[in-house]
Design a protein around this motif. Sequence first.
Motif, PDB file in Angstrom:
ATOM      1  N   VAL A  90       0.852  -1.178   0.000  1.00 31.49           N
ATOM      2  CA  VAL A  90       0.000   0.000   0.000  1.00 31.49           C
ATOM      3  C   VAL A  90       0.895   1.239   0.000  1.00 31.49           C
ATOM      4  O   VAL A  90       1.806   1.347   0.831  1.00 31.49           O
ATOM      5  N   SER A 126     -11.138  -2.666  -1.332  1.00 29.35           N
ATOM      6  CA  SER A 126     -11.521  -1.896  -0.147  1.00 29.35           C
ATOM      7  C   SER A 126     -10.343  -1.057   0.321  1.00 29.35           C
ATOM      8  O   SER A 126      -9.209  -1.554   0.429  1.00 29.35           O
ATOM      9  N   SER A 178      -9.559   1.637   3.536  1.00 31.89           N
ATOM     10  CA  SER A 178     -10.022   2.262   4.776  1.00 31.89           C
ATOM     11  C   SER A 178      -9.013   3.307   5.206  1.00 31.89           C
ATOM     12  O   SER A 178      -7.805   3.139   4.995  1.00 31.89           O
ATOM     13  N   GLU A 237     -14.466   4.017   4.962  1.00 35.97           N
ATOM     14  CA  GLU A 237     -14.030   2.930   4.091  1.00 35.97           C
ATOM     15  C   GLU A 237     -14.742   3.051   2.754  1.00 35.97           C
ATOM     16  O   GLU A 237     -15.943   3.360   2.704  1.00 35.97           O
ATOM     17  N   ARG A 250     -18.678   2.673   2.173  1.00 35.59           N
ATOM     18  CA  ARG A 250     -19.419   1.573   2.798  1.00 35.59           C
ATOM     19  C   ARG A 250     -19.533   1.743   4.312  1.00 35.59           C
ATOM     20  O   ARG A 250     -20.485   1.263   4.915  1.00 35.59           O
ATOM     21  N   ASN A 251     -18.547   2.372   4.920  1.00 37.14           N
ATOM     22  CA  ASN A 251     -18.570   2.623   6.361  1.00 37.14           C
ATOM     23  C   ASN A 251     -18.057   4.029   6.629  1.00 37.14           C
ATOM     24  O   ASN A 251     -17.193   4.527   5.884  1.00 37.14           O
ATOM     25  N   GLY A 292     -11.854  -7.086   0.902  1.00 36.77           N
ATOM     26  CA  GLY A 292     -13.131  -6.441   1.138  1.00 36.77           C
ATOM     27  C   GLY A 292     -14.087  -7.108   2.098  1.00 36.77           C
ATOM     28  O   GLY A 292     -15.135  -6.561   2.402  1.00 36.77           O
ATOM     29  N   GLN A 293     -13.729  -8.280   2.622  1.00 41.29           N
ATOM     30  CA  GLN A 293     -14.615  -8.930   3.586  1.00 41.29           C
ATOM     31  C   GLN A 293     -14.046  -8.796   4.995  1.00 41.29           C
ATOM     32  O   GLN A 293     -12.846  -8.552   5.155  1.00 41.29           O
ATOM     33  N   ALA A 294     -14.904  -8.982   5.990  1.00 41.46           N
ATOM     34  CA  ALA A 294     -14.476  -8.818   7.385  1.00 41.46           C
ATOM     35  C   ALA A 294     -13.309  -9.733   7.732  1.00 41.46           C
ATOM     36  O   ALA A 294     -12.417  -9.357   8.483  1.00 41.46           O
ATOM     37  N   ASN A 316     -10.953 -10.621   5.887  1.00 43.80           N
ATOM     38  CA  ASN A 316      -9.725 -10.311   5.166  1.00 43.80           C
ATOM     39  C   ASN A 316      -8.813  -9.381   5.943  1.00 43.80           C
ATOM     40  O   ASN A 316      -9.249  -8.445   6.600  1.00 43.80           O
ATOM     41  N   ILE A 317      -7.543  -9.624   5.811  1.00 51.17           N
ATOM     42  CA  ILE A 317      -6.541  -8.804   6.480  1.00 51.17           C
ATOM     43  C   ILE A 317      -6.480  -7.438   5.823  1.00 51.17           C
ATOM     44  O   ILE A 317      -6.533  -7.323   4.603  1.00 51.17           O
ATOM     45  N   GLN A 318      -6.363  -6.427   6.641  1.00 48.11           N
ATOM     46  CA  GLN A 318      -6.118  -5.090   6.111  1.00 48.11           C
ATOM     47  C   GLN A 318      -4.613  -4.851   6.141  1.00 48.11           C
ATOM     48  O   GLN A 318      -3.955  -5.026   7.169  1.00 48.11           O
ATOM     49  N   TYR A 319      -4.085  -4.430   5.016  1.00 50.37           N
ATOM     50  CA  TYR A 319      -2.672  -4.128   4.872  1.00 50.37           C
ATOM     51  C   TYR A 319      -2.505  -2.610   4.869  1.00 50.37           C
ATOM     52  O   TYR A 319      -3.160  -1.908   4.092  1.00 50.37           O
ATOM     53  N   PHE A 320      -1.594  -2.166   5.726  1.00 54.94           N
ATOM     54  CA  PHE A 320      -1.454  -0.734   5.934  1.00 54.94           C
ATOM     55  C   PHE A 320      -0.308  -0.125   5.133  1.00 54.94           C
ATOM     56  O   PHE A 320       0.727  -0.758   4.895  1.00 54.94           O
TER      57      PHE A 320
END
Lengths: 114, 113
Positions: free
Chosen positions: B4, B31, B33, B48, B55-56, B96-98, B100-104
């Motif tokens: 990212v 996704s 965020s 997000e 979406r959020n 994009g799913q809960a 799934n890991i978010q990569y910063f």
Amino acid sequence: AQTVTQSQPEMSVQEAETVTLSCTYDTSENNYYLFWYKQPPSRQMILVIRQEAYKQQNATENRFSVNFQKAAKSFSLKISDSQLGDTAMYFCAFVYNQGGKLIFGQGTELSVKP
Amino acid sequence: KAGVTQTPRYLIKTRGQQVTLSCSPISGHRSVSWYQQTPGQGLQFLFEYFSETQRNKGNFPGRFSGRQFSNSRSEMNVSTLELGDSALYLCASSVGQAKNIQYFGAGTRLSVL
């Protein structure tokens, strides 16, 4: 409202020893995911470990393991054989529903001493 | 795969100005965020975007806005900057799913003078 609490702002451990970081959360959701993220002084946030709430088995990743107690809403992180490179801020986080919105605890600053 | 990417890494602005931050997600991630990190408030979720739609949304004033382009790249805009907006702004991408890991990304350090 969903909240995540880390009650230990700072901790220290000697190299090669074991340390446990605490995390509790509050939610009325039944399906959710819990994470521990690490943010070293260089500040890039890195995933340490992930736990699915529907799985009873505790997640492990090499020297990192969790103790997930769903009824108690507790999710602690154990680091075995601590290394100097483990020095970082550790965040417990929670996500549910569609995802995308991580709710973080306040963090625990861990120092590994030689 | 490239990670990212956030640009710029550092920004200095004065009160009243506006600022735009950019985030390029990992290829294939839909996704993005955004989070604000301050010593006092910790990490707080801003919003997000998923497939170009918000979406959020977190609890931030309307001065904070964002958008996502068709290539999943995202921008965040803060208008009428206040001193309290000084923070590290992090973006994270995921499939994009809960689960799934978010990569910063490495973040953008914004200082408002």
